[in-house]
Scaffold this active site. Structure first.
Site, mmCIF file in Angstrom:
data_model
loop_
_atom_site.group_PDB
_atom_site.id
_atom_site.type_symbol
_atom_site.label_atom_id
_atom_site.label_comp_id
_atom_site.label_asym_id
_atom_site.label_seq_id
_atom_site.Cartn_x
_atom_site.Cartn_y
_atom_site.Cartn_z
ATOM 1 N N GLY A 60 0.803 -1.221 0.000
ATOM 2 C CA GLY A 60 0.000 0.000 0.000
ATOM 3 C C GLY A 60 0.830 1.262 0.000
ATOM 4 O O GLY A 60 0.614 2.174 -0.807
ATOM 5 N N CYS A 65 0.898 0.845 13.369
ATOM 6 C CA CYS A 65 -0.553 0.782 13.528
ATOM 7 C C CYS A 65 -0.876 0.303 14.941
ATOM 8 O O CYS A 65 -1.689 -0.595 15.141
ATOM 9 C CB CYS A 65 -1.200 -0.114 12.463
ATOM 10 S SG CYS A 65 -0.572 -1.809 12.421
#
Length: 456
Positions: free
Chosen positions: A117, A234
């Site tokens: 990504g 994250c």
């Protein structure tokens, strides 16, 4: 069930905001995609009204989609028209590439890159210029990374499968920008990924923090003076976020935190000294939990670095040149000459990015754009080449329409009837390149890779 120790720490961290944070776990997670400028401009796609889209405020080309939309099951996905990505995860690469007109002269490393990504987002900002090295330590994930780089039509990326330590031995002070999306305890993904919740422990947080220290030290060694590094996770754990950055700055006084303008809803880091770092909480933004910090290395950025990857450089590629003269536009042929050098491994031909450094001794999955296979007296183009092309860069083109069924047949690997003279065809879906086919007397022979075929 969220881990009790995790909840107690979050309550201490957030204070009066804790009830709102806890309530966010009862809300359906937000989903988003990022349009691929390699395939066309945003306005052209938005005018098609394929999905109900709303802008992600911190990411160029990023859009939320609704629960009714199924972009992963649309032929446009296989054409690399967009990349499905969690919205908060779009923030780090956006900060890494800010104030970058294009990729000219850039040498960028995505150190922990799978599934791709952030690499594909960085590549979009580079606009086909400069050199992007996307690395992943785990072989299976590195393969997925390479496939996503290919699907998005990226030509200037090298995919490696190495440890940070091995890369640091090869690339001392080489890169202008480095993305370190570090392996972490994944607390920010609890709403999205139940497995991350089940595997959580305080011991794992500590292990991740130690691993992050090692990775950041390698990144520091590879960054040019004057270069920029963005660190992201994250997770909510301070030990892995402000803690990792604080420990790094003590070990590396040549680095400083960059001041960053925060998008609406973004929160500052928890420590006063880390207020310029960024936290994304699910009760403040439409996305999952994330942390990022921008760092600058003292000194003057190294200018253009001459590549020294001479092994395998091909000057004479008659089979490919004959194919190119017959099918590729003059403009695209010029782009190939300007952007790269032909690189041959056995019967496989690649276009290596101009100035690509020596990669000898490294595990390389993709040394640039795979052009195809050189066979006796002929050239067979690759799927990667097809996905790098626009419809006006190849002739002839067989353009399919959404809903008529032929695109689905093609993606299943089936043949279909067609018109025109026998030749290679670029198969497109409403103008977006999808792959190659070969017209044989009115039957389009399917060259969509077997490993990518699905039961559409």
């Amino acid at each position: 069930m969220l881990p009790q120790e995790f909840l107690e720490r979050m309550e201490n961290m957030l204070g009066e905001e804790y009830p709102a944070f806890l309530k966010s776990y009862d809300i359906a997670r937000y989903q988003a995609l990022r349009l691929n400028p390699q395939k066309g401009d945003d306005a052209s796609f938005l005018n098609r009204m394929v999905f109900s889209l709303e802008r992600v405020p911190w990411a160029e080309h990023g859009y939320y989609y609704t629960a009714k939309d199924t972009p992963g099951k649309h032929p446009y996905h296989e054409a690399g028209v967009y990349y499905i990505q969690e919205p908060s995860a779009m923030a780090p690469a956006a900060y890494l590439t800010r104030q970058m007109a294009d990729g000219a002269g850039e040498r960028i490393l995505d150190l922990c890159a799978a599934p791709g990504g952030k690499s594909t987002q960085i590549a979009a900002a580079m606009a086909g210029r400069g050199i992007l090295i996307s690395n992943e330590i785990h072989p299976a994930r590195a393969k997925i990374l390479s496939e996503n780089i290919e699907r998005m039509g990226i030509a200037n990326a090298v995919v490696t499968n190495e440890t940070p330590q091995r890369l640091a031995e090869h690339f001392s002070e080489y890169f202008t920008r480095i993305m370190v999306d570090a392996p972490c305890s994944g607390e920010g993904m609890f709403r999205k990924n139940e497995e991350a919740c089940e595997q959580w422990s305080t011991q794992n947080v500590e292990l991740c923090a130690d691993r992050q220290d090692e990775i950041l030290d390698c990144a520091a060694q590879m960054l040019s003076p004057g270069g920029r590094l963005v660190y992201s996770t994250c997770t909510f754990a301070p030990q892995e976020n402000e803690g990792s950055i604080g420990r790094f700055l003590k070990r590396h006084p040549e680095f400083s935190i960059e001041k960053t303008k925060k998008a609406p809803g973004m929160a500052p880091g928890l420590e006063d000294w880390a207020s310029e770092t960024i936290r994304l909480f699910p009760h403040k933004v439409n996305g999952e939990g994330h942390y990022l910090a921008g760092l600058k290395k003292d000194g003057v950025l190294r200018g253009e670095v001459t590549g020294n990857s001479k092994n395998g450089i091909e000057k004479n590629t008659p089979e490919f040149l004959a194919f190119a003269m017959e099918t590729l536009s003059e403009d695209y042929r010029k782009q190939l000459e300007q952007k790269g050098d032909y690189l041959r491994f056995g019967d496989q031909l690649y276009l290596a990015p101009k100035g690509m450094p020596a990669l000898k001794g490294l595990k390389v999955l993709r040394p640039g754009l795979h052009l195809g296979t050189i066979k006796k007296n002929r050239f067979e183009p690759s799927h990667a080449l097809a996905l790098s092309l626009k419809k006006d860069e190849f002739e002839p083109v067989c353009d399919l329409t959404v809903g008529e069924g032929l695109a689905e047949k093609y993606l299943r690997g089936e043949t279909f009837e067609t018109k025109g003279a026998p030749s290679w065809n670029l198969i497109t879906i409403e103008g977006y390149s999808l792959g190659f086919g070969k017209n044989a007397n009115g039957i389009m022979k399917n060259h969509y890779p077997k490993g990518l075929r699905k039961n559409w």
